[in-house]
Design an enzyme around this catalytic site. Sequence first.
Site, PDB file in Angstrom:
ATOM      1  N   HIS A  78       4.307   0.003   0.064  1.00  0.00           N
ATOM      2  CA  HIS A  78       3.954   1.332   0.589  1.00  0.00           C
ATOM      3  C   HIS A  78       4.379   1.345   2.057  1.00  0.00           C
ATOM      4  O   HIS A  78       4.367   0.300   2.723  1.00  0.00           O
ATOM      5  CB  HIS A  78       2.430   1.483   0.461  1.00  0.00           C
ATOM      6  CG  HIS A  78       1.882   2.826   0.792  1.00  0.00           C
ATOM      7  ND1 HIS A  78       1.733   3.271   2.077  1.00  0.00           N
ATOM      8  CD2 HIS A  78       1.407   3.819   0.003  1.00  0.00           C
ATOM      9  CE1 HIS A  78       1.194   4.481   2.065  1.00  0.00           C
ATOM     10  NE2 HIS A  78       0.983   4.842   0.814  1.00  0.00           N
ATOM     11  N   ASP A 125      -2.045  -6.189   1.039  1.00  0.00           N
ATOM     12  CA  ASP A 125      -2.361  -4.775   0.886  1.00  0.00           C
ATOM     13  C   ASP A 125      -3.050  -4.631  -0.477  1.00  0.00           C
ATOM     14  O   ASP A 125      -2.385  -4.613  -1.517  1.00  0.00           O
ATOM     15  CB  ASP A 125      -1.083  -3.940   0.958  1.00  0.00           C
ATOM     16  CG  ASP A 125      -1.334  -2.467   0.681  1.00  0.00           C
ATOM     17  OD1 ASP A 125      -2.482  -2.114   0.316  1.00  0.00           O
ATOM     18  OD2 ASP A 125      -0.391  -1.670   0.799  1.00  0.00           O
ATOM     19  N   GLN A 138      -4.559  -0.884  -3.998  1.00  0.00           N
ATOM     20  CA  GLN A 138      -4.530  -0.488  -5.414  1.00  0.00           C
ATOM     21  C   GLN A 138      -5.081  -1.586  -6.311  1.00  0.00           C
ATOM     22  O   GLN A 138      -5.036  -1.447  -7.538  1.00  0.00           O
ATOM     23  CB  GLN A 138      -3.086  -0.135  -5.846  1.00  0.00           C
ATOM     24  CG  GLN A 138      -2.469   1.022  -5.096  1.00  0.00           C
ATOM     25  CD  GLN A 138      -3.113   2.374  -5.435  1.00  0.00           C
ATOM     26  OE1 GLN A 138      -3.940   2.489  -6.334  1.00  0.00           O
ATOM     27  NE2 GLN A 138      -2.730   3.400  -4.695  1.00  0.00           N
ATOM     28  N   LYS A 188     -10.157   5.237  -2.411  1.00  0.00           N
ATOM     29  CA  LYS A 188      -9.490   4.932  -3.689  1.00  0.00           C
ATOM     30  C   LYS A 188     -10.431   4.195  -4.630  1.00  0.00           C
ATOM     31  O   LYS A 188     -10.035   3.793  -5.720  1.00  0.00           O
ATOM     32  CB  LYS A 188      -8.240   4.088  -3.438  1.00  0.00           C
ATOM     33  CG  LYS A 188      -7.148   4.833  -2.664  1.00  0.00           C
ATOM     34  CD  LYS A 188      -5.919   3.981  -2.532  1.00  0.00           C
ATOM     35  CE  LYS A 188      -4.921   4.525  -1.520  1.00  0.00           C
ATOM     36  NZ  LYS A 188      -4.253   5.748  -1.936  1.00  0.00           N
ATOM     37  N   CYS A 225       5.034   7.688  -0.643  1.00  0.00           N
ATOM     38  CA  CYS A 225       5.083   6.845   0.566  1.00  0.00           C
ATOM     39  C   CYS A 225       5.706   5.488   0.270  1.00  0.00           C
ATOM     40  O   CYS A 225       5.269   4.459   0.817  1.00  0.00           O
ATOM     41  CB  CYS A 225       3.695   6.670   1.185  1.00  0.00           C
ATOM     42  SG  CYS A 225       2.952   8.207   1.690  1.00  0.00           S
TER      43      CYS A 225
HETATM   44  C1  LIG Z   1      -0.403   0.354  -2.012  1.00  0.00           C
HETATM   45  C2  LIG Z   1      -0.938   1.209  -0.913  1.00  0.00           C
HETATM   46  N1  LIG Z   1      -0.986   0.739   0.331  1.00  0.00           N
HETATM   47  C3  LIG Z   1      -1.451   1.457   1.357  1.00  0.00           C
HETATM   48  C4  LIG Z   1      -1.888   2.733   1.161  1.00  0.00           C
HETATM   49  C5  LIG Z   1      -2.408   3.499   2.339  1.00  0.00           C
HETATM   50  O1  LIG Z   1      -3.748   3.801   2.153  1.00  0.00           O
HETATM   51  P1  LIG Z   1      -4.491   4.752   3.205  1.00  0.00           P
HETATM   52  O2  LIG Z   1      -3.681   6.007   3.236  1.00  0.00           O
HETATM   53  O3  LIG Z   1      -5.838   4.955   2.604  1.00  0.00           O
HETATM   54  O4  LIG Z   1      -4.497   4.033   4.482  1.00  0.00           O
HETATM   55  C6  LIG Z   1      -1.844   3.299  -0.104  1.00  0.00           C
HETATM   56  C7  LIG Z   1      -2.248   4.704  -0.327  1.00  0.00           C
HETATM   57  O5  LIG Z   1      -1.753   5.371  -1.187  1.00  0.00           O
HETATM   58  C8  LIG Z   1      -1.364   2.511  -1.176  1.00  0.00           C
HETATM   59  O6  LIG Z   1      -1.302   2.988  -2.412  1.00  0.00           O
END
Ligand SMILES: Cc1ncc(COP(=O)(O)O)c(C=O)c1O
Length: 442
Positions: free
Chosen positions: A155, A232, A235, A258, A398
């Site tokens: 992401h 990260d 998910q 999430k 993203c």
């Molecule tokens: C794999 C992953 N990393 C990071 C993020 C970023 O999360 P946040 O927007 O809550 O900071 C997301 C959000 O969709 C994500 O799916």
Amino acid sequence: MTVIKESTATGGSRAVVTARTPAGATPFTTEEIERIRADFPVLSRRVHGDVPLVYLDSSATSQRPRPVLDAERAFLETSYAAVHRGAHALADEATEAFEAARAAVGAFVGVDDDELVWTRNATEGINIVAAGVTDPSGEPTLRPGDEVVVTEMEHHANLLPWQRACARTGARLRWIPVTDDGRLDLAAADDIIGPRTKVLAVVHASNVLGTVNPVALLAARARAVGALTVLDACQSVPHMPVDVHRLGVDLAVFSAHKMLGPNGLGALAGRREVLDALPPLLLGGSIVDEVTMTTATFKKPPARFETGTPAISQTVALHAAVRYLEDLGRDRVAAHEHALTGRMLAGLAGIPGVRVLGPTSADDRIGAVSVVVDGVHPHDVGEVLDAAGIAVRVGHHCAQPVHRRFGVRSSTRASLYLYSTAAEVDAFLDALSGVRRYFGLV
Ligand SMILES: Cc1ncc(COP(=O)(O)O)c(C=O)c1O
């Protein structure tokens, strides 16, 4: 994965792809899922007049059950105040609730309470770490010749901060490529993670491909070369048991919104001594021991990183969310989603002109399933699905590099959660199978 026969409402039977997780947990029964859904007021909504909502956008943000909504409201109605400051009853109660939430959420991911930093979201957590390693007062500090390793399926939240960290320090950004079936190329990873690697920052479960990466293996390799490991876990934490220490990573980030919790809150969790070696990103109130007109000394983590007035009632809501997930059983949540993912993938395989980005088997995969429909732009796919009440995400989610890897700019993503049902998966498959016809392509 196994195939079993399921009775239909009309007394017949049909083949259903189902699966058990390695732990042997079973998916929720029909009665259980009905009870769960009754906890989520929004799921009984109708849209566009009288069309039942089919919410398949939980990877973007999840819905909240009544116990989470009620816990935050009760706190706001009885005990809300600034934390760690006032000398009055409400301030004490609020601080106690704030810290109790920290301890519970920390335990949920296998860390102690002083190893969990509240952040605004996962993105902020990664930025704290990536900025920290560009600061000469921190440890580790990136230098020219060092390497930061990410993956091709990150992401942007776990890519852009590292791009900047490398640009600022002269370190080199490298990435583990993705194979045609949407897995990490582990043979390449073996070469890429080497003596120059200072940081390995990797996504646990891809928000586009759904792939669950072999994090323990990658972290062990990175540890062997002395690299900092950052996960990260946006998910993964909502969908499966995750123990940060047991995975062998130094730090992990995730977002409350999430995992049945509120937006505006996330966490950076990990090894106490690693957090202790990082300087703060944001400077200001709440994080200092001593300040003069020209100097400041910082508190120990987690306070060091929680600059300014934090999200407060949101931590109480997240505490309720982790209780809710624990009561359901994370193994069962994973088993439920695994079974539905198998059903969705089996159904997608039978729709001509639809290509799945990522693994086509439910093993080592979450229920975030991105598809490309030949000849139809994802925004148009999304519109057709929306007319049928089906909420999905369209665009690049993203994660532009991984789309580019598969030769597309964007996709349509359906994502499942613990409240999703087989009927919703079937509704999605039905609507999707009509998309190309709708645009006159068949
Ligand atoms: C794999 C992953 N990393 C990071 C993020 C970023 O999360 P946040 O927007 O809550 O900071 C997301 C959000 O969709 C994500 O799916």
